[in-house]
Design a protein around this motif. Structure first.
Motif, PDB file in Angstrom:
ATOM      1  N   SER A  87     -54.752  -6.274  89.680  1.00 41.41           N
ATOM      2  CA  SER A  87     -53.500  -5.695  90.612  1.00 41.41           C
ATOM      3  C   SER A  87     -53.635  -6.113  92.294  1.00 41.41           C
ATOM      4  O   SER A  87     -52.733  -5.750  92.850  1.00 41.41           O
ATOM      5  N   MET A  95     -42.584   0.890  84.922  1.00 41.61           N
ATOM      6  CA  MET A  95     -43.711   1.031  84.145  1.00 41.61           C
ATOM      7  C   MET A  95     -43.844   2.609  83.999  1.00 41.61           C
ATOM      8  O   MET A  95     -43.523   3.479  84.696  1.00 41.61           O
ATOM      9  N   GLN A 105     -45.392  -3.970  88.212  1.00 41.90           N
ATOM     10  CA  GLN A 105     -44.119  -4.256  87.513  1.00 41.90           C
ATOM     11  C   GLN A 105     -43.210  -3.143  87.625  1.00 41.90           C
ATOM     12  O   GLN A 105     -43.633  -1.846  88.069  1.00 41.90           O
ATOM     13  N   LYS A 106     -41.973  -3.187  87.766  1.00 45.25           N
ATOM     14  CA  LYS A 106     -40.868  -2.134  87.984  1.00 45.25           C
ATOM     15  C   LYS A 106     -40.857  -1.682  86.334  1.00 45.25           C
ATOM     16  O   LYS A 106     -41.034  -2.430  85.401  1.00 45.25           O
ATOM     17  N   SER A 161     -49.750   3.589  82.565  1.00 51.32           N
ATOM     18  CA  SER A 161     -50.142   2.162  82.643  1.00 51.32           C
ATOM     19  C   SER A 161     -50.040   1.609  83.925  1.00 51.32           C
ATOM     20  O   SER A 161     -50.581   0.691  84.513  1.00 51.32           O
ATOM     21  N   SER A 211     -45.248  -0.800  79.625  1.00 46.70           N
ATOM     22  CA  SER A 211     -46.153  -1.451  80.750  1.00 46.70           C
ATOM     23  C   SER A 211     -45.031  -2.197  81.638  1.00 46.70           C
ATOM     24  O   SER A 211     -45.724  -2.910  82.664  1.00 46.70           O
ATOM     25  N   GLY A 212     -43.744  -2.082  81.778  1.00 49.12           N
ATOM     26  CA  GLY A 212     -42.987  -2.680  82.801  1.00 49.12           C
ATOM     27  C   GLY A 212     -41.803  -3.630  82.189  1.00 49.12           C
ATOM     28  O   GLY A 212     -41.668  -3.961  80.931  1.00 49.12           O
ATOM     29  N   ASN A 213     -40.890  -3.699  82.997  1.00 46.30           N
ATOM     30  CA  ASN A 213     -39.767  -4.763  82.352  1.00 46.30           C
ATOM     31  C   ASN A 213     -40.163  -6.224  82.787  1.00 46.30           C
ATOM     32  O   ASN A 213     -39.108  -7.013  82.625  1.00 46.30           O
ATOM     33  N   GLY A 214     -41.027  -6.658  83.331  1.00 51.10           N
ATOM     34  CA  GLY A 214     -41.418  -8.099  83.674  1.00 51.10           C
ATOM     35  C   GLY A 214     -41.005  -8.428  85.230  1.00 51.10           C
ATOM     36  O   GLY A 214     -41.458  -9.502  85.396  1.00 51.10           O
ATOM     37  N   GLU A 215     -40.289  -7.680  85.844  1.00 49.80           N
ATOM     38  CA  GLU A 215     -40.181  -8.087  87.216  1.00 49.80           C
ATOM     39  C   GLU A 215     -41.212  -7.470  88.009  1.00 49.80           C
ATOM     40  O   GLU A 215     -41.471  -6.102  88.224  1.00 49.80           O
ATOM     41  N   GLN A 216     -41.923  -8.526  88.728  1.00 51.67           N
ATOM     42  CA  GLN A 216     -43.114  -7.938  89.580  1.00 51.67           C
ATOM     43  C   GLN A 216     -42.619  -7.534  90.792  1.00 51.67           C
ATOM     44  O   GLN A 216     -41.522  -8.025  91.638  1.00 51.67           O
TER      45      GLN A 216
END
Length: 573
Positions: A330, A316, A313-314, A320, A257-262
């Protein structure tokens, strides 16, 4: 003449030539019996300039009188050819076996020279062709050098070794003209040597003089061939792989679901699956467009993704990303509610852009002519805000870094597009209005006074009925509190009659007939439709009996008064 091509001339083949009769070293049997010149009869010719016998241009040569030569069959045996009839017949010729020394030259007496002239033969006075200071016909520039007898031949000098090169095809590996750099100008590589020119045979020993340069060129040619072949193979492999991936392979995709970087993503209006996927890929959210399109198609609600601003997020997975875009969490769009006045919209824009308060209002006041209003929406007198009614209620992708004028221009364009789609210019006249500007104003009044969507069409009829010239109930005065509140920039319910009746502002519909100078808010879709299709029930009055959510309508002044009493009772007055 001979097969060696001496060229045209009056001098015949001389018997002193080593090749005469092939008796010197050719190994063939020579004629031993000399022939008599001119048929064995002395001939007399008057003195005259010497003429050239034979036509060298056509290849024909005439004989010298009736002179005959020995002829041989295919087995080397001499036979007597048929001769023309003469008065005297030649005696049978006698053959004698010639003798040769160790060098191959004949010994003893030579046979009689058939070319030796008689006393009366004018040709007998010509000098011998090979003696003394006589000219040598072998010395012509284009002539082939005369052959040397076997005993006088010199061994061929050894050739100097060729300089070393980096690569040698080997003693039994001939170089092709393409790799050796040969030009093959005249295209005669396949011809036998005896068909080539004399100069070509004579200079044949120098053809490989540039061996190092030719081999260098051959190496370069090999590299070019390898490069072309390798490049073609690589291209075919690449496109073949792409073809397989496009039709049979799965689209590249991230996991999780992403790397945490918005990241904030803006989806333009009218974007479809591929357009959305391209935006997400560009921002680093998904790995490929095809993966997003496939995930959107697999999700039952995938087609409900709308334009606007999303916080994602990046890296993803496509699935997701689709799921998050369908969630309200979102959405980061600027929402303009129905009926909101421009002053409130300006404040919302300032807050979203994180600019100083009042920035957007100043832009609207000073640059409103450059924001895309239609021609019918300008040059109206006493209008407080020319953009009122044109900041269409909707969801807009607004984020920090944008300019206020760009946001306003986007909203004006949305409103203009909506009014054009409803054909306001044509329908305004059918409703008794002067133009689309007044139709927008009616819709803004419906939006401001109606409490529910069910009230909008009745409210629209009330407005049109009060505007009629035949209206004797209110004398064409609307008497709406909403216009007076707009004038003061407020939203009050309890307004005294003295305050209302004392204010002559054009927006005060208690003291002025007809519509206000312009819209008093931004109507939504339902209000616009109601302004176009009012009811036909004869409604003339309305009262918000609870002061908040409930509106009741009346057709006569008496009914209206009963509604006013009900309202006052709810207020405790």
């Amino acid at each position: 003449m001979t097969e060696y091509g001496r060229g045209p001339g009056s001098e015949p083949w001389h018997p002193d030539d080593p090749l005469y009769g092939d008796g010197g070293w050719g190994g063939q049997q020579a004629a031993q019996q000399a022939q008599q010149s001119y048929g064995g009869q002395p001939q007399y010719h008057p003195q005259q300039p010497q003429q050239q016998y034979g036509d060298w241009g056509t290849g024909e040569q005439h004989g010298y009188g009736d002179q005959s030569y020995p002829q041989y069959d295919e087995y080397g045996q001499q036979y007597a050819p048929q001769q023309p009839q003469h008065q005297q017949h030649q005696a049978p010729q006698q053959h004698q076996q010639p003798q040769y020394d160790q060098n191959g030259w004949p010994t003893g007496s030579y046979p009689q020279d058939p070319y030796a002239g008689g006393p009366q033969d004018p040709y007998a006075q010509q000098p011998a062709p090979y003696g003394g200071e006589q000219s040598d016909y072998y010395g012509a520039p284009e002539a082939y050098p005369p052959p040397e007898p076997p005993g006088r031949r010199q061994p061929e000098p050894e050739r100097e070794p060729e300089p070393g090169t980096d690569w040698d095809p080997g003693p039994d590996q001939g170089e092709h003209a393409f790799f050796a750099g040969g030009d093959d100008e005249d295209g005669r590589d396949g011809e036998p040597d005896d068909r080539r020119g004399r100069g070509e045979r004579r200079g044949g020993g120098d053809r490989r003089g540039g061996g190092k340069e030719k081999k260098r060129r051959s190496g370069l040619a090999c590299l070019v061939v390898v490069a072309v072949f390798g490049g073609g193979l690589a291209g075919v492999s690449y496109f073949g792989y792409q073809f397989y991936q496009d039709r049979f392979g799965s689209a590249p995709d991230f996991a999780g679901s992403g790397n945490g970087e918005q990241v904030t993503v803006t989806i333009p209006k009218g974007s479809g699956g591929y357009a959305i996927g391209q935006v997400l890929k560009k921002m680093g959210v998904v790995k490929s467009v095809d993966a997003f399109v496939a995930a959107q198609a697999a999700n039952p609600d995938g087609k409900n993704i709308q334009d606007g601003v999303y916080t994602l997020q990046k890296e993803m997975s496509a699935a997701s990303a689709v799921e998050l875009m369908l969630s309200p969490k979102s959405r980061d769009n600027l929402i303009i509610a129905e009926g909101k006045r421009n002053a409130a919209v300006y404040e919302l824009i300032d807050a979203r852009l994180e600019v100083e308060k009042g920035t957007t209002a100043e832009v609207a006041e000073t640059r409103w002519k450059t924001l895309g209003l239609p021609d019918w929406a300008v040059n109206h007198p006493n209008v407080k805000d020319p953009l009122e009614g044109f900041l269409f209620p909707s969801s807009y992708a607004v984020a920090k870094g944008q300019k206020p004028e760009d946001v306003l221009r986007q909203m004006v364009a949305r409103a203009t597009e909506k009014y054009e789609s409803l054909d306001f210019e044509t329908k305004a006249k059918s409703l008794g209005l002067e133009g689309p500007w007044e139709l927008v104003t009616v819709a803004s009044l419906v939006q401001a006074e109606g409490k529910t969507h069910d009230d909008f069409r009745k409210m629209s009829e009330v407005i049109y009925n009060r505007l009629k010239p035949t209206n004797t109930e209110t004398n064409q005065k609307l008497q709406f509190d909403s216009t007076f509140n707009y004038l003061l920039g407020q939203s009050e319910i309890d307004i005294s009659e003295s305050e209302i009746n004392s204010n002559p502002d054009p927006y005060n519909t208690y003291t002025n007939k007809g519509l206000p100078p312009g819209p008093i808010g931004n109507p939504g879709d339902d209000a616009l439709q109601a302004a176009l299709k009012p009811t036909r029930d004869g409604w003339m009055y309305f009262v918000a009996t609870d002061g908040m959510d409930k509106t009741e309508f009346a057709k006569t002044i008496a009914e209206h008064q009963r509604l006013v009493d009900k309202f006052n009772a709810s207020r405790g007055n």
